[in-house]
Design an enzyme around this catalytic site. Structure first.
Site, mmCIF file in Angstrom:
data_model
loop_
_atom_site.group_PDB
_atom_site.id
_atom_site.type_symbol
_atom_site.label_atom_id
_atom_site.label_comp_id
_atom_site.label_asym_id
_atom_site.label_seq_id
_atom_site.Cartn_x
_atom_site.Cartn_y
_atom_site.Cartn_z
ATOM 1 N N GLY A 97 -53.357 20.398 31.809
ATOM 2 C CA GLY A 97 -53.502 20.923 33.158
ATOM 3 C C GLY A 97 -53.405 22.425 33.250
ATOM 4 O O GLY A 97 -53.132 22.971 34.316
ATOM 5 N N GLY A 101 -58.747 23.285 28.140
ATOM 6 C CA GLY A 101 -59.559 22.226 27.554
ATOM 7 C C GLY A 101 -58.785 21.218 26.738
ATOM 8 O O GLY A 101 -59.311 20.655 25.771
ATOM 9 N N SER A 102 -57.545 20.936 27.130
ATOM 10 C CA SER A 102 -56.682 20.082 26.303
ATOM 11 C C SER A 102 -57.185 18.649 26.190
ATOM 12 O O SER A 102 -57.040 18.029 25.131
ATOM 13 C CB SER A 102 -55.247 20.102 26.832
ATOM 14 O OG SER A 102 -55.190 19.681 28.178
ATOM 15 N N GLU A 135 -65.762 10.936 27.128
ATOM 16 C CA GLU A 135 -65.083 11.545 28.273
ATOM 17 C C GLU A 135 -65.938 11.548 29.534
ATOM 18 O O GLU A 135 -65.447 11.258 30.632
ATOM 19 C CB GLU A 135 -64.648 12.970 27.932
ATOM 20 C CG GLU A 135 -63.760 13.583 29.005
ATOM 21 C CD GLU A 135 -63.032 14.835 28.544
ATOM 22 O OE1 GLU A 135 -62.136 15.294 29.287
ATOM 23 O OE2 GLU A 135 -63.344 15.363 27.455
ATOM 24 N N ASP A 147 -65.530 21.947 26.376
ATOM 25 C CA ASP A 147 -64.255 21.708 25.700
ATOM 26 C C ASP A 147 -64.440 21.004 24.368
ATOM 27 O O ASP A 147 -63.851 21.392 23.351
ATOM 28 C CB ASP A 147 -63.336 20.877 26.594
ATOM 29 C CG ASP A 147 -63.054 21.534 27.931
ATOM 30 O OD1 ASP A 147 -63.451 22.705 28.100
ATOM 31 O OD2 ASP A 147 -62.471 20.882 28.807
#
Length: 329
Positions: A97, A101-102, A135, A147
């Site tokens: 958050g 780009g985690s 994703e 990301d």
């Protein structure tokens, strides 16, 4: 046991044009850099039973992958036909958050580790595209391709997205001394404001799909700025790069009111008054990390000013390796 890692990314220019709602109509272009902050994923085959265990900010223990709450893990295991006797654990240098780009890095590291567990060889293009499919299409997150590709490749690269979704990757052609100067000039600060990027990106997707002129013009300009930033960096003009970052940030704020906040604007203005040429909130905006660019003579002043405001700097260097397996036992 397998351990893999994938770097977090620092968006440099062209952000927002990597979303399907935009590139499928106009093509996308963005510049991104990977940094030495990582997401680590370990996978293991426990000897005691056939359960699936997933450990992240919470712990799950299930019989079948369909029962997993973590949607990225669930969809990944289903796609790779891994149905039992598996343990997945993760940790990261930076919390989720924060605009770096985690989730994409997590997914790339997870896929790399699971492919290694299965003894499958997977190329960089295939790994990045598989992460995007999971994703965007399977988990339904309103994100783009930046990301996953930045985490897979590492380094400092330009990414051109064709309307069909194909991504062409080319390195930023900078002399090593320019890269070193860039590392010294770019400063990252945590804003102590977590945000849900899905909300902001979802609004952008809806506006793009309905042809909102303000949003589309902003995204067109973002793509143009991505090309201008590439040119500035490749000729070593870091002053121009900093100025373009400021233009990029103001263009991004015009796209959606929730991208910034009173606190973010105040910190950014303070940094500018003390020598920063430009910057932006990383990721979708709304909080997370603030990226600033200051010329050599002003770096110390910006650091001292923001430290007095209670902001913590995140030191970094660029990651030049990309996603990799660290341990294979």
């Amino acid at each position: 046991m397998i351990m893999a890692r994938a770097p977090l990314r620092m968006p440099i220019g062209g952000g927002g044009t990597d979303l399907p709602s935009y590139y499928s109509r106009f093509g996308g272009f963005f510049v991104s850099a990977a940094i030495d902050k990582y997401v680590y994923v370990t996978v293991n085959r426990p000897a005691a039973d056939d359960l699936i265990r997933v450990k992240y900010s919470r712990s799950e223990e299930v019989v079948r992958p369909e029962e997993i709450v973590h949607d990225l893990v669930r969809e990944t295991l289903l796609k790779l036909a891994l149905t039992a006797n598996l343990e997945v654990a993760s940790m990261a240098d930076v919390p989720a958050g924060t605009g770096m780009g985690s989730s994409g890095s997590y997914l790339v590291a997870l896929l790399l580790a699971l492919h290694a567990l299965k003894r499958d060889h997977v190329s960089k293009p295939a790994l990045a595209e598989e992460a995007c499919e999971i994703e965007i299409e399977l988990a339904g997150h309103p994100v783009g391709k930046q990301d996953q590709f930045a985490a897979t490749w590492g380094g400092l690269n330009c990414f051109e997205v064709e309307p069909c979704g194909r991504v062409r990757v080319s390195p930023l052609r900078m002399p090593p001394y320019v890269r070193e100067d860039l590392e010294r000039s770019v400063l990252l600060y945590g804003l102590d404001q977590r945000r849900e990027s899905a909300t902001i990106l979802g609004l952008q997707r809806e506006a793009t799909e309905r042809g909102d002129r303000t949003v589309l013009d902003s995204l067109h300009r973002s793509k143009e700025l991505g090309h201008e930033i590439r040119a500035a960096l490749e000729c070593g003009d870091l002053v121009r790069f900093g100025q373009l970052l400021d233009v990029h940030w103001n263009n991004k704020k015009a796209r959606c009111g929730s991208v910034s906040s009173v606190r973010v604007d105040a910190v950014y203005q303070l940094a500018r008054e003390n020598g920063a040429l430009g910057g932006k909130v990383m990721g979708a905006g709304g909080g997370g990390f603030l990226m600033l660019m200051a010329p050599d003579g002003c770096v110390r002043q910006v650091r001292e000013t923001l430290a007095a405001e209670g902001l913590r700097q995140l030191p970094f260097t660029f990651d030049l390796e990309g996603a990799k397996v660290l341990l294979d036992l």
